[in-house]
Structures are given as C-alpha cells and as structure tokens.
Design an enzyme around this catalytic site. Structure first.
Site, PDB file in Angstrom:
ATOM      1  CG  HIS A  22      35.281 -68.748  -6.166  1.00 28.50           C
ATOM      2  ND1 HIS A  22      36.645 -68.898  -6.052  1.00 28.50           N
ATOM      3  CD2 HIS A  22      35.028 -67.437  -5.917  1.00 28.50           C
ATOM      4  CE1 HIS A  22      37.188 -67.729  -5.734  1.00 28.50           C
ATOM      5  NE2 HIS A  22      36.231 -66.819  -5.666  1.00 28.50           N
ATOM      6  CG  HIS A  69      32.548 -63.798  -5.668  1.00 26.53           C
ATOM      7  ND1 HIS A  69      32.718 -63.865  -4.304  1.00 26.53           N
ATOM      8  CD2 HIS A  69      33.778 -63.975  -6.206  1.00 26.53           C
ATOM      9  CE1 HIS A  69      33.999 -64.074  -4.036  1.00 26.53           C
ATOM     10  NE2 HIS A  69      34.663 -64.139  -5.170  1.00 26.53           N
ATOM     11  NE  ARG A  80      38.229 -69.253  -1.664  1.00 23.42           N
ATOM     12  CZ  ARG A  80      37.007 -68.820  -1.960  1.00 23.42           C
ATOM     13  NH1 ARG A  80      36.818 -67.597  -2.361  1.00 23.42           N
ATOM     14  NH2 ARG A  80      35.961 -69.607  -1.830  1.00 23.42           N
ATOM     15  CE1 TYR A  97      37.397 -62.394  -8.555  1.00 24.60           C
ATOM     16  CE2 TYR A  97      39.290 -63.247  -7.365  1.00 24.60           C
ATOM     17  CZ  TYR A  97      37.947 -63.289  -7.658  1.00 24.60           C
ATOM     18  OH  TYR A  97      37.143 -64.214  -7.051  1.00 24.60           O
ATOM     19  CE1 TYR A 103      41.652 -65.972  -5.060  1.00 24.07           C
ATOM     20  CE2 TYR A 103      40.278 -66.536  -6.941  1.00 24.07           C
ATOM     21  CZ  TYR A 103      40.421 -66.000  -5.680  1.00 24.07           C
ATOM     22  OH  TYR A 103      39.329 -65.507  -5.034  1.00 24.07           O
TER      23      TYR A 103
END
Lengths: 206, 248
Positions: B166, B168, B163, B114, B153
C-alpha cells in the site's frame, strides 16, 4: 438556485499509520535531502502582523498515555480575521502569514506552534465568532482525522457568545476547547487533546 | 498576488457520509481501542473557517519531489524494486476536478520496510529509498509520481497480521474540511482481504475505491508499470475556486 447532486462517493479515509512522519514531516524523522524543510513547519514571516503566540498541547489517549506518533495541523485566520492564501498555480508569492501549520508531536505527545493570535471571523449567523484555531489530528489508530477547535482563555466575553461553543450542550465540555494562557515574552496557550476519557475533547463533524 | 477569501462565501460542503468511512472504533484494528472518542461528534455545519484552506504554489516543489526512485538517492543509483508510475485525478463528489492541490505520499520500500527508527521488520533497508514524495495537481486535477512497488509486511496487531502492499496518501482540497488521509492498494493483491485496516472500511465498494487499477496503456515500455488511483474529496454546492478569486 439549482444545486448539483453528488455523483461520486468520497474516498474512504484510512489511518495515517505509525509512520505518518515519513510522509508529512520527513526531516523530523531524519529523512533529509528530499524536502528542504517540512511542509507547514513555519507559519510566520517577519512581515506577519499580529501578536506572536505559541500554542502548546499534548495529545493523550484513553489510557492516559501520550500519543507519541501523531501529527497535528492547524488552520486559522490572520490577525484581521481574514484567511490569506497565495493564489494561482504559478504564483511565487509568499504570504506574510500562511494561516496553516503542521507539527509532529514529540515523544511526550507534545506539539508546539509558533503563530499569531487570530482575529474574529464572522460566523454563519453574521456575528463574529470568538477567535479560534482549527486543529486536525491524525495518528495510528485514528481511522479518520479528528477535527476540533482551540479557543483562547483570555477571551471570556467573546467565548461566551461564540456560535460554536454555544452549540456544545454541556458547558463542562466547552472547557475542553479553551486554552489556558501562560504569560511570557511570547504568551503561550496550553491545551491538552484527550481522545477519550473523562476529559474527552469535543470533536466536530463539519 | 494575495487573495482574501471572504468568510460567508457560498460553497457549503455536502455532509460527510460517515457510514462510508471506517468507524472510529474498529476492534479488529487494535490501535483504535484507546484512540476513539466515545462521545458522538458534534455536528456544527462548516463555518468560514472550515470552508477555507491552505494553498500551495507549484514553486514550493523540488524537481524530484514526485520521483521516489531518485529523490533520496545517496550514491546516484536508483531505488531497488518493481518500477511504477502511480497517477490519478483528484475529483470532488460532483466529479469536478480539483486543481492545484497538494498530494503527499509515503510508503515502505520494495522489501516492505519503512525508513524509520522504530521499524522492526527484518527486511533490508534500501539506502537509496526514502519513501516520501509530493505533487500538486494540474489544472485538470491530475497528479503522478514514480516509485517502486512497496512490499507487504507483518505487524503485531493480532500476532500474525500482514499489511498488503500500500501507499499512504494525504490530500488537501480547497477547504480544511476536505482534508483527507487514505491508503492505496493494488488491484489483484490477495493480501487486501485479510487486512484488519482494510476491513475497517464498511462497504466492499469503498475498498474497491481504494484499490488502484493496473493501466497497461500508460506503462513506460521496458521501465515501469502504471497504476491509476483517482481520489474523491468532499464536494460543495458551489466551488470556492470558481469564484474568480484566482483572477481567472
């Protein structure tokens, strides 16, 4: 009147995660140039009618620590008690007051909204509800957004007969929704949101 | 034109099926421990305040808002990764389209990192990928955007949790009580089934609902795969937006 029966299930909620700011307030986390400003960062225009106020609060977890990665949204009526919105898919109109705001908390878990004091909205029983603001809180560790309300500490009479406040069985818990007024050039209303613990805020299933 | 949404209009929402959503406290996802209210939620039924909600005009969007491949480009080149079109329809529980509503999305880059100062994963930052975008649904409730496939990640939940890939999503609907944040996963990803956050959803059918389906028909040849992700918001007995408030 015949009502439709639901045929689909609502999409399950998932946590907003620790990086909700990337999507909801990107400029706040220095992702600049994508959106000119963060959605919901400004609720007021010079034409907004009503008394300017600030709503300030902290989001606090069950260990007493500030929740430093939350986003808070509010939704409220205008000063005359109506909900205003620009209408139509091609509308270029900008309402004098959006009624909706979104703010990230800072490192101390504190959020601040510059808004106006809302008017009274009729309740389900037809009587006016006390002036109030809806809050919606999302963060890492919150699997489904939490809904609550803020009431104004200087509206004791209206609060005493409010439809929703009176549905909170324990009078001490009602106090968790009532913001304390701090006088100033722009009056501030202060309310801490406790996710759990002795002063846990009342959250609603609406 | 400004419309006044009158309190007391019909359109009560169906009650939210809390057993279908993750419960607040899911110990496998440790962050819920101190962030879970201990008191039961108070059911009050929606009032005019919850049955109304903000609206957003198409004019508030920029031309690249739904193009994550280009909307953060620093040097004119495009984000790195497997190129995707993600699209779908926002519906309510009565399978009626939800038009003209804001959909926002954010994600990690192709390496699973991120763009955030607190991000600690070793994967490289892509200088041309910001990771956020938004769209407003059309008259039939459809949205779409271009992006790159996010990487999986690691995260420190139980020492070695990962995770799955994905994206959000944040969706408004037409009432504040329809407000929803969720996550989209990718069909066929084996990482889905080891994730404590995915596992917070009680019903396997609910997890399937969060899993976007590969749509070979809507790929862009020699460019991007397509995934379809439909989103269902709470339904109401009579929709506010059919009440002629928008002059239609």
């Amino acid at each position: 009147m015949l009502h439709l029966t639901p045929t689909l299930k609502e999409t399950p909620s998932q946590t907003a995660g620790p990086y909700v700011h990337i999507g909801m307030t990107p400029n706040f986390v220095e992702i600049t140039g994508v959106f000119d400003k963060d959605t919901g960062s400004t609720m007021l225009t010079p034409d907004t009618e009503g008394e300017r106020i600030e709503i300030v609060g902290r989001v606090i977890d069950g260990s007493g620590a500030p929740v430093a990665d939350a986003v808070v949204e509010i939704w409220q009526a205008s000063a005359d008690g109506s909900f205003l919105a620009p209408t139509g898919p091609s509308s270029n109109s900008t309402p004098a007051f959006t009624g909706w705001g979104r703010q990230p908390v800072n490192g101390e878990g504190i959020f601040t909204f510059e808004t106006i004091k809302p008017g009274a909205v009729p309740g389900p029983d037809g009587k006016p509800m006390a002036p109030h603001v809806l809050l919606w809180i999302v963060a890492r560790g919150i699997n489904i957004g939490l809904q609550t309300r803020l009431y104004f500490g200087d509206e004791q009479e209206a609060n005493a007969s409010d439809y929703v406040l009176n549905r909170i069985p324990d009078p001490r818990r009602r106090e968790t929704l009532i913001a304390r007024k701090e006088e100033g050039a722009v009056p501030r209303y202060l309310l801490d949101i406790h996710l759990q613990g002795d002063r846990e805020t009342v959250f609603f299933d609406v | 034109m400004t419309g006044i949404i009158l309190p007391g209009s019909d359109g009560a929402l169906y009650p939210r099926d809390r057993a279908w959503h993750p419960p607040a406290n899911t110990p496998g996802y440790k962050s819920t421990t101190f962030r879970t209210p201990k008191h039961a939620l108070l059911s009050i039924g929606a009032t005019a305040s919850e049955l109304t909600g903000p609206t957003f005009g198409h004019s508030s969007l920029g031309p690249l808002d739904n193009d994550l491949i280009r909307n953060y480009s620093q040097d004119g080149t495009e984000a790195i990764g497997q190129r995707l079109i993600v699209y779908g329809q926002v519906l309510d529980e009565n399978a009626r389209a939800v038009p003209n509503t804001l959909v926002e999305f954010w994600q990690a880059n192709a390496g699973g990192r991120y763009r955030h100062k607190k991000e600690a994963y070793l994967a490289p930052l892509d200088p041309n990928f910001g990771g956020c975008g938004r769209a407003i649904t059309d008259e039939n409730g459809f949205y779409h955007f271009r992006t790159v496939k996010p990487g999986a990640y690691p995260w420190p939940n139980n020492g070695n949790d990962w995770r799955p890939a994905h994206i959000h999503f944040s969706i408004f609907g037409h009432a504040f009580a329809q407000r929803l944040i969720t996550q989209m996963y990718f069909e066929g990803d084996p990482m889905i089934w080891q994730c404590p956050i995915v596992a917070s959803v009680p019903d396997k059918a609910g997890i399937d609902q969060l899993t976007a389906k590969l749509d070979r028909h809507n790929t862009t040849p020699m460019d991007a795969l397509a995934y379809r992700f439909d989103i269902v918001l709470r339904g109401r007995r009579s929709t506010m937006f059919e009440n002629k408030l928008e002059g239609n």
